[in-house]
Design an enzyme around this catalytic site. Structure first.
Site, PDB file in Angstrom:
ATOM      1  NE  ARG A   1      -6.319  -2.402   9.236  1.00  0.00           N
ATOM      2  CZ  ARG A   1      -6.203  -1.867   8.023  1.00  0.00           C
ATOM      3  NH1 ARG A   1      -5.762  -0.615   7.895  1.00  0.00           N
ATOM      4  NH2 ARG A   1      -6.542  -2.549   6.942  1.00  0.00           N
TER       5      ARG A   1
ATOM      6  CG  ASP B   1      -6.960   0.139  -2.069  1.00  0.00           C
ATOM      7  OD1 ASP B   1      -6.341   0.971  -1.389  1.00  0.00           O
ATOM      8  OD2 ASP B   1      -7.010  -1.059  -1.771  1.00  0.00           O
TER       9      ASP B   1
ATOM     10  CD  GLU C   1      -3.258  -0.128   0.304  1.00  0.00           C
ATOM     11  OE1 GLU C   1      -2.980   0.908  -0.341  1.00  0.00           O
ATOM     12  OE2 GLU C   1      -4.382  -0.644   0.290  1.00  0.00           O
TER      13      GLU C   1
ATOM     14  CG  ASN D   1      -7.999   2.716   0.734  1.00  0.00           C
ATOM     15  OD1 ASN D   1      -6.793   2.921   0.652  1.00  0.00           O
ATOM     16  ND2 ASN D   1      -8.493   1.515   0.961  1.00  0.00           N
TER      17      ASN D   1
ATOM     18  CD  GLU E   1     -16.246  -5.523  15.508  1.00  0.00           C
ATOM     19  OE1 GLU E   1     -16.968  -4.530  15.780  1.00  0.00           O
ATOM     20  OE2 GLU E   1     -15.952  -6.392  16.336  1.00  0.00           O
TER      21      GLU E   1
ATOM     22  CG  ASN F   1      -6.551   1.589   5.134  1.00  0.00           C
ATOM     23  OD1 ASN F   1      -5.740   0.685   5.317  1.00  0.00           O
ATOM     24  ND2 ASN F   1      -7.221   1.724   4.000  1.00  0.00           N
TER      25      ASN F   1
END
Length: 332
Positions: free
Chosen positions: A115, A239, A23, A172, A135, A117
């Site tokens: 979290r 993304d 990434e 993202n 989740e 990203n």
């Protein structure tokens, strides 16, 4: 719906980075290096391009004490990144991967559920970073019984952190138009690319619209307002993204093995396809003229294609005469 855009191919992979979840590539022109992260192995890779040889060149790898999910260069600190870690914003030493936490925004108790990203720096040197609700990403979009809890933050050079958005599935790619009037932002698991009006002086966003909508029919209870996309692209997760100097938006499409190029009016004009890498993750501009398109990819639990997890390269300048928009550096 017939294809009306140009389709080309990356060709063979450029570098076997062997990432589980590659990434966030960023290019540094001062020493002609490409920097990217692997979220699953918690590593930072620095690949020299000046003397690159596909058979012998290897990236230098740093192993920080926590997962670094995104990095950006700092304006007055040449060997230091600003970045997002699992729980917040930090400075990261390029030489050894040492982490100096600047702002913890998530409690330790939420690790494994939410979290950080991706992230990017705006024209005033502020670092934007967003969260992923892991989740919520496992629940169908059509099920509204579990609203996503991810947020987007702006971290200023003075150390102030401001929440800018909430209700995000998987934060993202973030990018700004060349005139800094608009900000583009991907919610991957939400299957949406959004566009906001951007006020550069205040660092605020407003007037959200759906710029590209990858949701399949029935996935959402809200009307589709973005231009219609090809059916084969629906279900792909937008993304990472980058901008070019013409104001086009280049988006890596997870699950569809390609990078798409949209005009600022939402028209899809180009597609760069990979050779058997299903999970394309994040593009970057590099090279002396910033006209080479790089892209990271992923291979998770053996899935993602025979070339998943490798680094890709395409000469977009030679093909179309385009140049990438240079990345801004953090001012703190």
């Amino acid at each position: 719906m017939p294809e009306t855009h140009e389709v080309v191919y990356f060709g063979e992979p450029f570098y076997n980075s062997a990432c589980e979840l590659g990434e966030g590539p960023i290019y540094r022109p001062e020493d002609n290096t490409l920097h990217f992260v692997d979220l699953r192995s918690a590593s930072i890779h620095v690949l020299p391009l000046s003397s690159y040889d596909i058979k012998t060149t290897r990236a230098e790898i740093r192993i920080p004490s926590d997962v670094v999910t995104a990095i950006a260069f700092r304006k007055d600190h040449p060997r230091s990144y600003v970045g997002s870690t699992t729980l917040g914003i930090a400075f990261v030493d390029e030489n050894n991967g040492a982490i100096q936490m600047r702002k913890q925004l998530l409690p330790e108790s939420i690790r494994g559920k939410i979290r950080f990203n991706d992230g990017a720096v705006d024209c005033k040197g502020r670092f934007w970073a967003g969260e992923t609700d892991e989740e919520a990403c496992q629940i169908p979009l059509s099920d509204r019984s579990y609203p996503p809890k991810g947020r987007l933050w702006r971290f200023d050079p003075d150390g102030t952190a401001t929440q800018m958005l909430d209700g995000i599935y998987c934060s993202n790619g973030i990018g700004w138009s060349p005139d800094n009037k608009y900000m583009y932002y991907n919610d991957s698991c939400g299957l949406l690319t959004r566009r906001f009006d951007f006020d550069a002086e205040s660092g605020t966003i407003s007037n959200c619209i759906d710029f590209a909508d990858f949701r399949e029919p029935g996935d959402s209870k809200t009307p589709r307002t973005a231009p219609e996309l090809l059916e084969r692209l629906l279900g792909g997760e937008p993304d990472g993204l980058v901008m070019d100097t013409e104001g086009n938006i280049w988006i890596a499409l997870w699950n569809k093995g390609c990078v798409l190029c949209f005009k600022s009016d939402g028209e899809l004009i180009r597609e760069v396809r990979s050779n058997d890498a299903k999970y394309m993750t994040c593009p970057a501009w590099g090279g002396e003229k910033l006209d080479i398109l790089f892209c990271t990819s992923a291979k998770l639990s053996g899935e993602g294609g025979s070339n998943g997890g490798k680094l890709w390269r395409f000469d977009a300048g030679k093909q179309w005469g385009v140049r990438g928009q240079a990345k801004y550096k953090f001012a703190g």
